[in-house]
Design an enzyme around this catalytic site. Structure first.
Site, short mmCIF file in Angstrom:
data_model
loop_
_atom_site.label_atom_id
_atom_site.label_comp_id
_atom_site.label_asym_id
_atom_site.label_seq_id
_atom_site.Cartn_x
_atom_site.Cartn_y
_atom_site.Cartn_z
N SER A 613 0.85 -1.21 0.00
CA SER A 613 -0.05 0.14 0.17
C SER A 613 0.94 1.35 -0.03
O SER A 613 1.46 1.28 -0.87
CB SER A 613 -0.88 -0.19 1.06
OG SER A 613 -1.89 0.92 1.07
N ASP A 690 -8.92 -4.87 -6.67
CA ASP A 690 -8.40 -3.62 -5.49
C ASP A 690 -9.48 -2.42 -5.63
O ASP A 690 -9.23 -1.75 -6.52
CB ASP A 690 -7.17 -3.42 -5.60
CG ASP A 690 -6.67 -2.70 -4.45
OD1 ASP A 690 -7.60 -2.00 -3.38
OD2 ASP A 690 -5.40 -2.77 -4.01
N HIS A 725 -7.41 -5.26 -1.95
CA HIS A 725 -6.48 -4.86 -1.32
C HIS A 725 -5.63 -5.73 -0.30
O HIS A 725 -4.36 -5.56 -0.22
CB HIS A 725 -6.65 -3.36 -0.48
CG HIS A 725 -5.53 -2.41 -0.56
ND1 HIS A 725 -4.42 -2.11 -1.57
CD2 HIS A 725 -4.91 -1.77 0.47
CE1 HIS A 725 -3.70 -1.34 -1.26
NE2 HIS A 725 -3.79 -1.20 0.01
#
Length: 765
Positions: A613, A690, A725
């Site tokens: 991330s 995602d 994610h």
């Protein structure tokens, strides 16, 4: 009324710590394996979380037993009674909420996940005398988004189809009727859930249950982003992927507008309340709180679009008049939405009412008492340390219990402060490095004290004003016994001094059977985002990082470095990254790697960096520096260009594209020289499903690199079909860590001048 700002530190005895002030290293011979750390964690401490209830005796709570039954237990006497037997619990029950007088249970069943916090479900009300179940909505079909008891228990507010309903024993009333794909009543849209409220609801009962405040979000004009699902949870892919049409405002695009509504439950009258703190198109409502014991005043914390100006607006419910009672200018950085406002009431001999909040207006996050009517606030705490959480407010005793970094930014100790005497008292020995938390009973007479590290966590029960535990709630004895079989990596903490004089917190993990005479490869594992923290003296899970320090074929040292911009070291430390994300963070990681390379036990030719991330973004910015300090980069689910990310997160730190075009250009990952020159290459991983950091980020970055001539020898790309994610769909998580292990092994074995295919020796036209 005059108040002294002298803050006293109490000298009362504090609780001793029956654990070591460092992470355990085990006393056995076994090494942790991949299967024991990634596939299924073999050693993992547990903790209980209790739902305290108000009864005639303080210290009662409800919990769900292993057989599924609901039980009431006195945490003091340990006496237990069954509220709902296991055979009466609804099938497929996901969660539950107890009626304030314990007469009923609200159950959620038929759970379907939506976003990070939100889900759909069916809801049932169960009478605990008859055990009869009745549906909250007779025609429900797993489509209710949220439901909540009123404080008095005579109503349930719930949201279905983005409309608010109120259930009573007599009937159900539909409060709004305009909910739909673009209008959300009582629940947040995607961006408010993800970036502002951090939860799945946007409605709040007044303390007396007479009123309901709720937010209404209008996404009209917000651009849509399409997320394709190629498998869509099927074994065989459909001919056409399912496409999620998600209203997702990116930088400088239209944001949802937000409106406050008040509902009087007795009459059913709903009233919109204009909040004119900022222009409607700029307004963000970060928090709603009732500043009253009944229903007199409700307040909203309002921000401008880029969240560097803040106003607290109080609404007089009777007249609907609004008044700004507190205002902040945070244009030196940003203002965090800490969701910590709580009503206190009159203090001392004054009749003036106050609420408490956490604010960094002094440069450090501290507790402040703010007048409900507006005026000068009173500092309850101060100093070059930060309050991280308010745990409990004990009005009869005039105490606030809180966690803070008073001893060190990597630690959390438990304190109380009196708003009568201004005295701060540690409840635990704050000279011992540790991370603590606590949960207080409904009347505040007892608390479960949770030790969270660095040694094996445990939980004890205490009465207030006592340093002797009444009993142990969770000992984690099995974990202590299990560690006797293993030898574990050695975790240490220290600080690196930057040339500027600032310091960076570092967590180092040395391999099993470490020898200072050997040289080891190193893996940096940053996150590094604004206000975040990775270097903590909490228990460190025996996870992938522990595995690569244990496997005899890998034996990696890991360094986790909290760069400038991260949290809990004061406003100046975190806000200096404003408008230039990626610059200082990357410089700090490079500096740390250069310092690590000087250590006699570090193989300076094999220092890798891996992040997920924001950490994946930071890894890219580090590689982009072309410093030579790192030999391998792994970017998992990275942002590559802040124009691709959501507006409310990005503009908080980068401001608008129009006002900071140069900053956005500099913050994007576009320079390819570092990718061409990094000795061990780069691996980029991303899930195609995602909905947070879109696959677009990886796709655009890879195209930039390929188009600029980065060779296959230097660039490896892995997508994960339909994974979000977290990358877990269809075993993606295990594959990801196997792939990462393989790359780390290859990097360790990589020779500086190995043979290569002829394509890598010349330019390809």
């Amino acid at each position: 009324m005059k108040w002294s700002i002298l803050l006293l530190v109490g000298c009362a005895a504090a609780i001793d710590v029956p654990r070591q002030p460092y992470a355990p290293t085990g006393s056995g011979k076994k090494r942790l394996t991949f299967n024991e750390t990634v596939v299924k964690r073999a050693i993992s401490p547990s903790a209980i979380s209790v739902e305290w209830i108000s009864t005639s005796e303080d210290g009662d709570y409800v919990y769900q037993d292993q057989d599924g039954s609901l039980k009431i237990q006195s945490i003091v006497t340990n006496n237990t009674q069954t509220l709902v037997p296991a055979d009466k619990v609804p099938e497929d029950a996901y969660s539950y909420w107890i009626h304030p007088n314990l007469s009923s249970v609200l159950w959620a069943t038929n759970y379907t996940k939506q976003y990070r916090h939100s889900y759909f479900a069916d809801y049932f009300i169960q009478d605990v005398q008859s055990m009869n179940l009745r549906p909250l909505a007779p025609d429900q079909s797993g489509d209710i988004q949220y439901a909540q008891w009123s404080p008095t228990g005579d109503a349930i507010a719930f949201v279905r189809g983005n409309d608010v309903f109120v259930w009573t024993n007599a009937s159900t009333s539909q409060i709004t009727n305009d909910g739909g794909p673009d209008l959300f009543n009582g629940v947040p849209d995607w961006i408010y859930e993800e970036e502002i409220l951090g939860d799945r609801f946007a409605l709040w009962f007044s303390p007396d249950g007479a009123y309901l405040a709720f937010l209404r979000f209008n996404e009209t004009g917000v651009p849509t982003f399409t997320v394709p699902y190629y498998m869509d949870n099927e074994e065989i892919a459909p001919p056409y992927p399912r496409e999620l049409e998600l209203r997702y405002p990116k930088v400088s695009q239209t944001n949802p507008t937000v409106e406050l509504n008040l509902l009087e439950l007795r009459t059913g009258e709903r009233t919109p309340v204009p909040i004119d703190a900022f222009d409607a198109k700029e307004l963000i409502i970060g928090e709603v709180a009732w500043l009253t014991e009944k229903h007199d005043v409700v307040a909203v914390k309002a921000f401008n679009r880029v969240q560097d100006r803040q106003k607290v607006v109080a609404v007089d419910v009777a007249s609907l008049r609004t008044k700004t009672i507190n205002e902040r200018d945070g244009t030196d950085g940003w203002l965090d939405n800490l969701l910590s406002m709580a009503y206190i009431g009159p203090i001392g001999e004054s009749k003036e009412e106050y609420y408490i909040d956490i604010s960094d207006q002094s440069g450090w996050a501290h507790l402040w008492l703010f007048p409900v009517a507006g005026g000068e606030p009173i500092a309850l705490t101060k100093g070059e340390w930060e309050v991280t959480a308010i745990l409990s407010i004990d009005k009869p005793r005039q105490l606030v219990y809180f966690l803070s970094t008073k001893h060190h930014s990597t630690e959390r100790h438990l304190y109380s402060v009196s708003w009568k005497t201004m005295e701060i008292t540690p409840l635990v020995d704050d000279t011992v490095p540790a991370v603590w938390s606590a949960s207080f009973s409904s009347q505040g007479g007892y608390y479960i004290l949770s030790y969270r590290g660095p040694d094996v966590p445990y939980q004890d029960l205490y009465a207030i004003n006592s340093t002797a535990p009444l009993r142990t709630i969770t000992s984690n004895a099995a974990v202590l016994d299990g560690l006797k079989e293993y030898t574990l990596p050695n975790i240490t903490y220290f600080e690196l001094a930057l040339p500027s004089g600032e310091t960076l917190n570092v967590m180092q993990r040395l391999p099993v059977k470490f020898s200072s005479k050997k040289k080891y490869p190193v893996l940096f594992t940053p996150y590094g985002g604004p206000g975040a923290q990775e270097v903590s003296k909490a228990w460190q899970a025996l996870d992938f990082k522990a595995y690569i320090a244990s496997d005899p074929e890998l034996e990696y040292i890991t360094w986790t470095v909290d760069n400038r911009g991260t949290g809990y070291k004061g406003r100046a430390f975190r806000c200096q990254v404003t408008s230039r994300l990626g610059e200082l963070e990357a410089a700090d990681q490079v500096f740390a790697a250069q310092q690590a390379a000087k250590l006699p036990y570090v193989d300076a030719d094999h220092i890798a960096i891996w992040g997920w991330s924001y950490g994946g973004y930071l890894t890219g910015k580090v590689i982009e520096t072309d410093s030579g300090a790192f030999s391998l980069g792994v970017q998992t689910a990275p942002v590559s260009d802040w124009r691709f990310y959501d507006s409310m997160y990005t503009e908080r730190y980068m401001k608008t594209l129009e006002s900071n075009a140069a900053g956005y250009n500099a913050s994007a990952i576009r320079k390819v020289a570092g990718y061409k020159n990094v000795r061990g290459g780069v691996l980029i991983q991303h899930g195609t499903g995602d909905d947070n950091v879109h696959f677009q980020n990886a796709a655009a970055l890879v195209d930039t690199l390929v188009g600029a001539g980065v060779t296959p020898e230097k660039l490896q790309v892995q997508w994960f079909t339909d994974s979000d994610h977290g990358i877990r769909y269809h075993g993606g998580n295990v594959f990801l860590y196997r792939q990462l292990s393989k790359r780390l092994y290859e990097e360790k074995k990589r020779k500086e001048k190995g043979e290569a295919h002829q394509w890598s020796k010349k330019s390809v036209l």
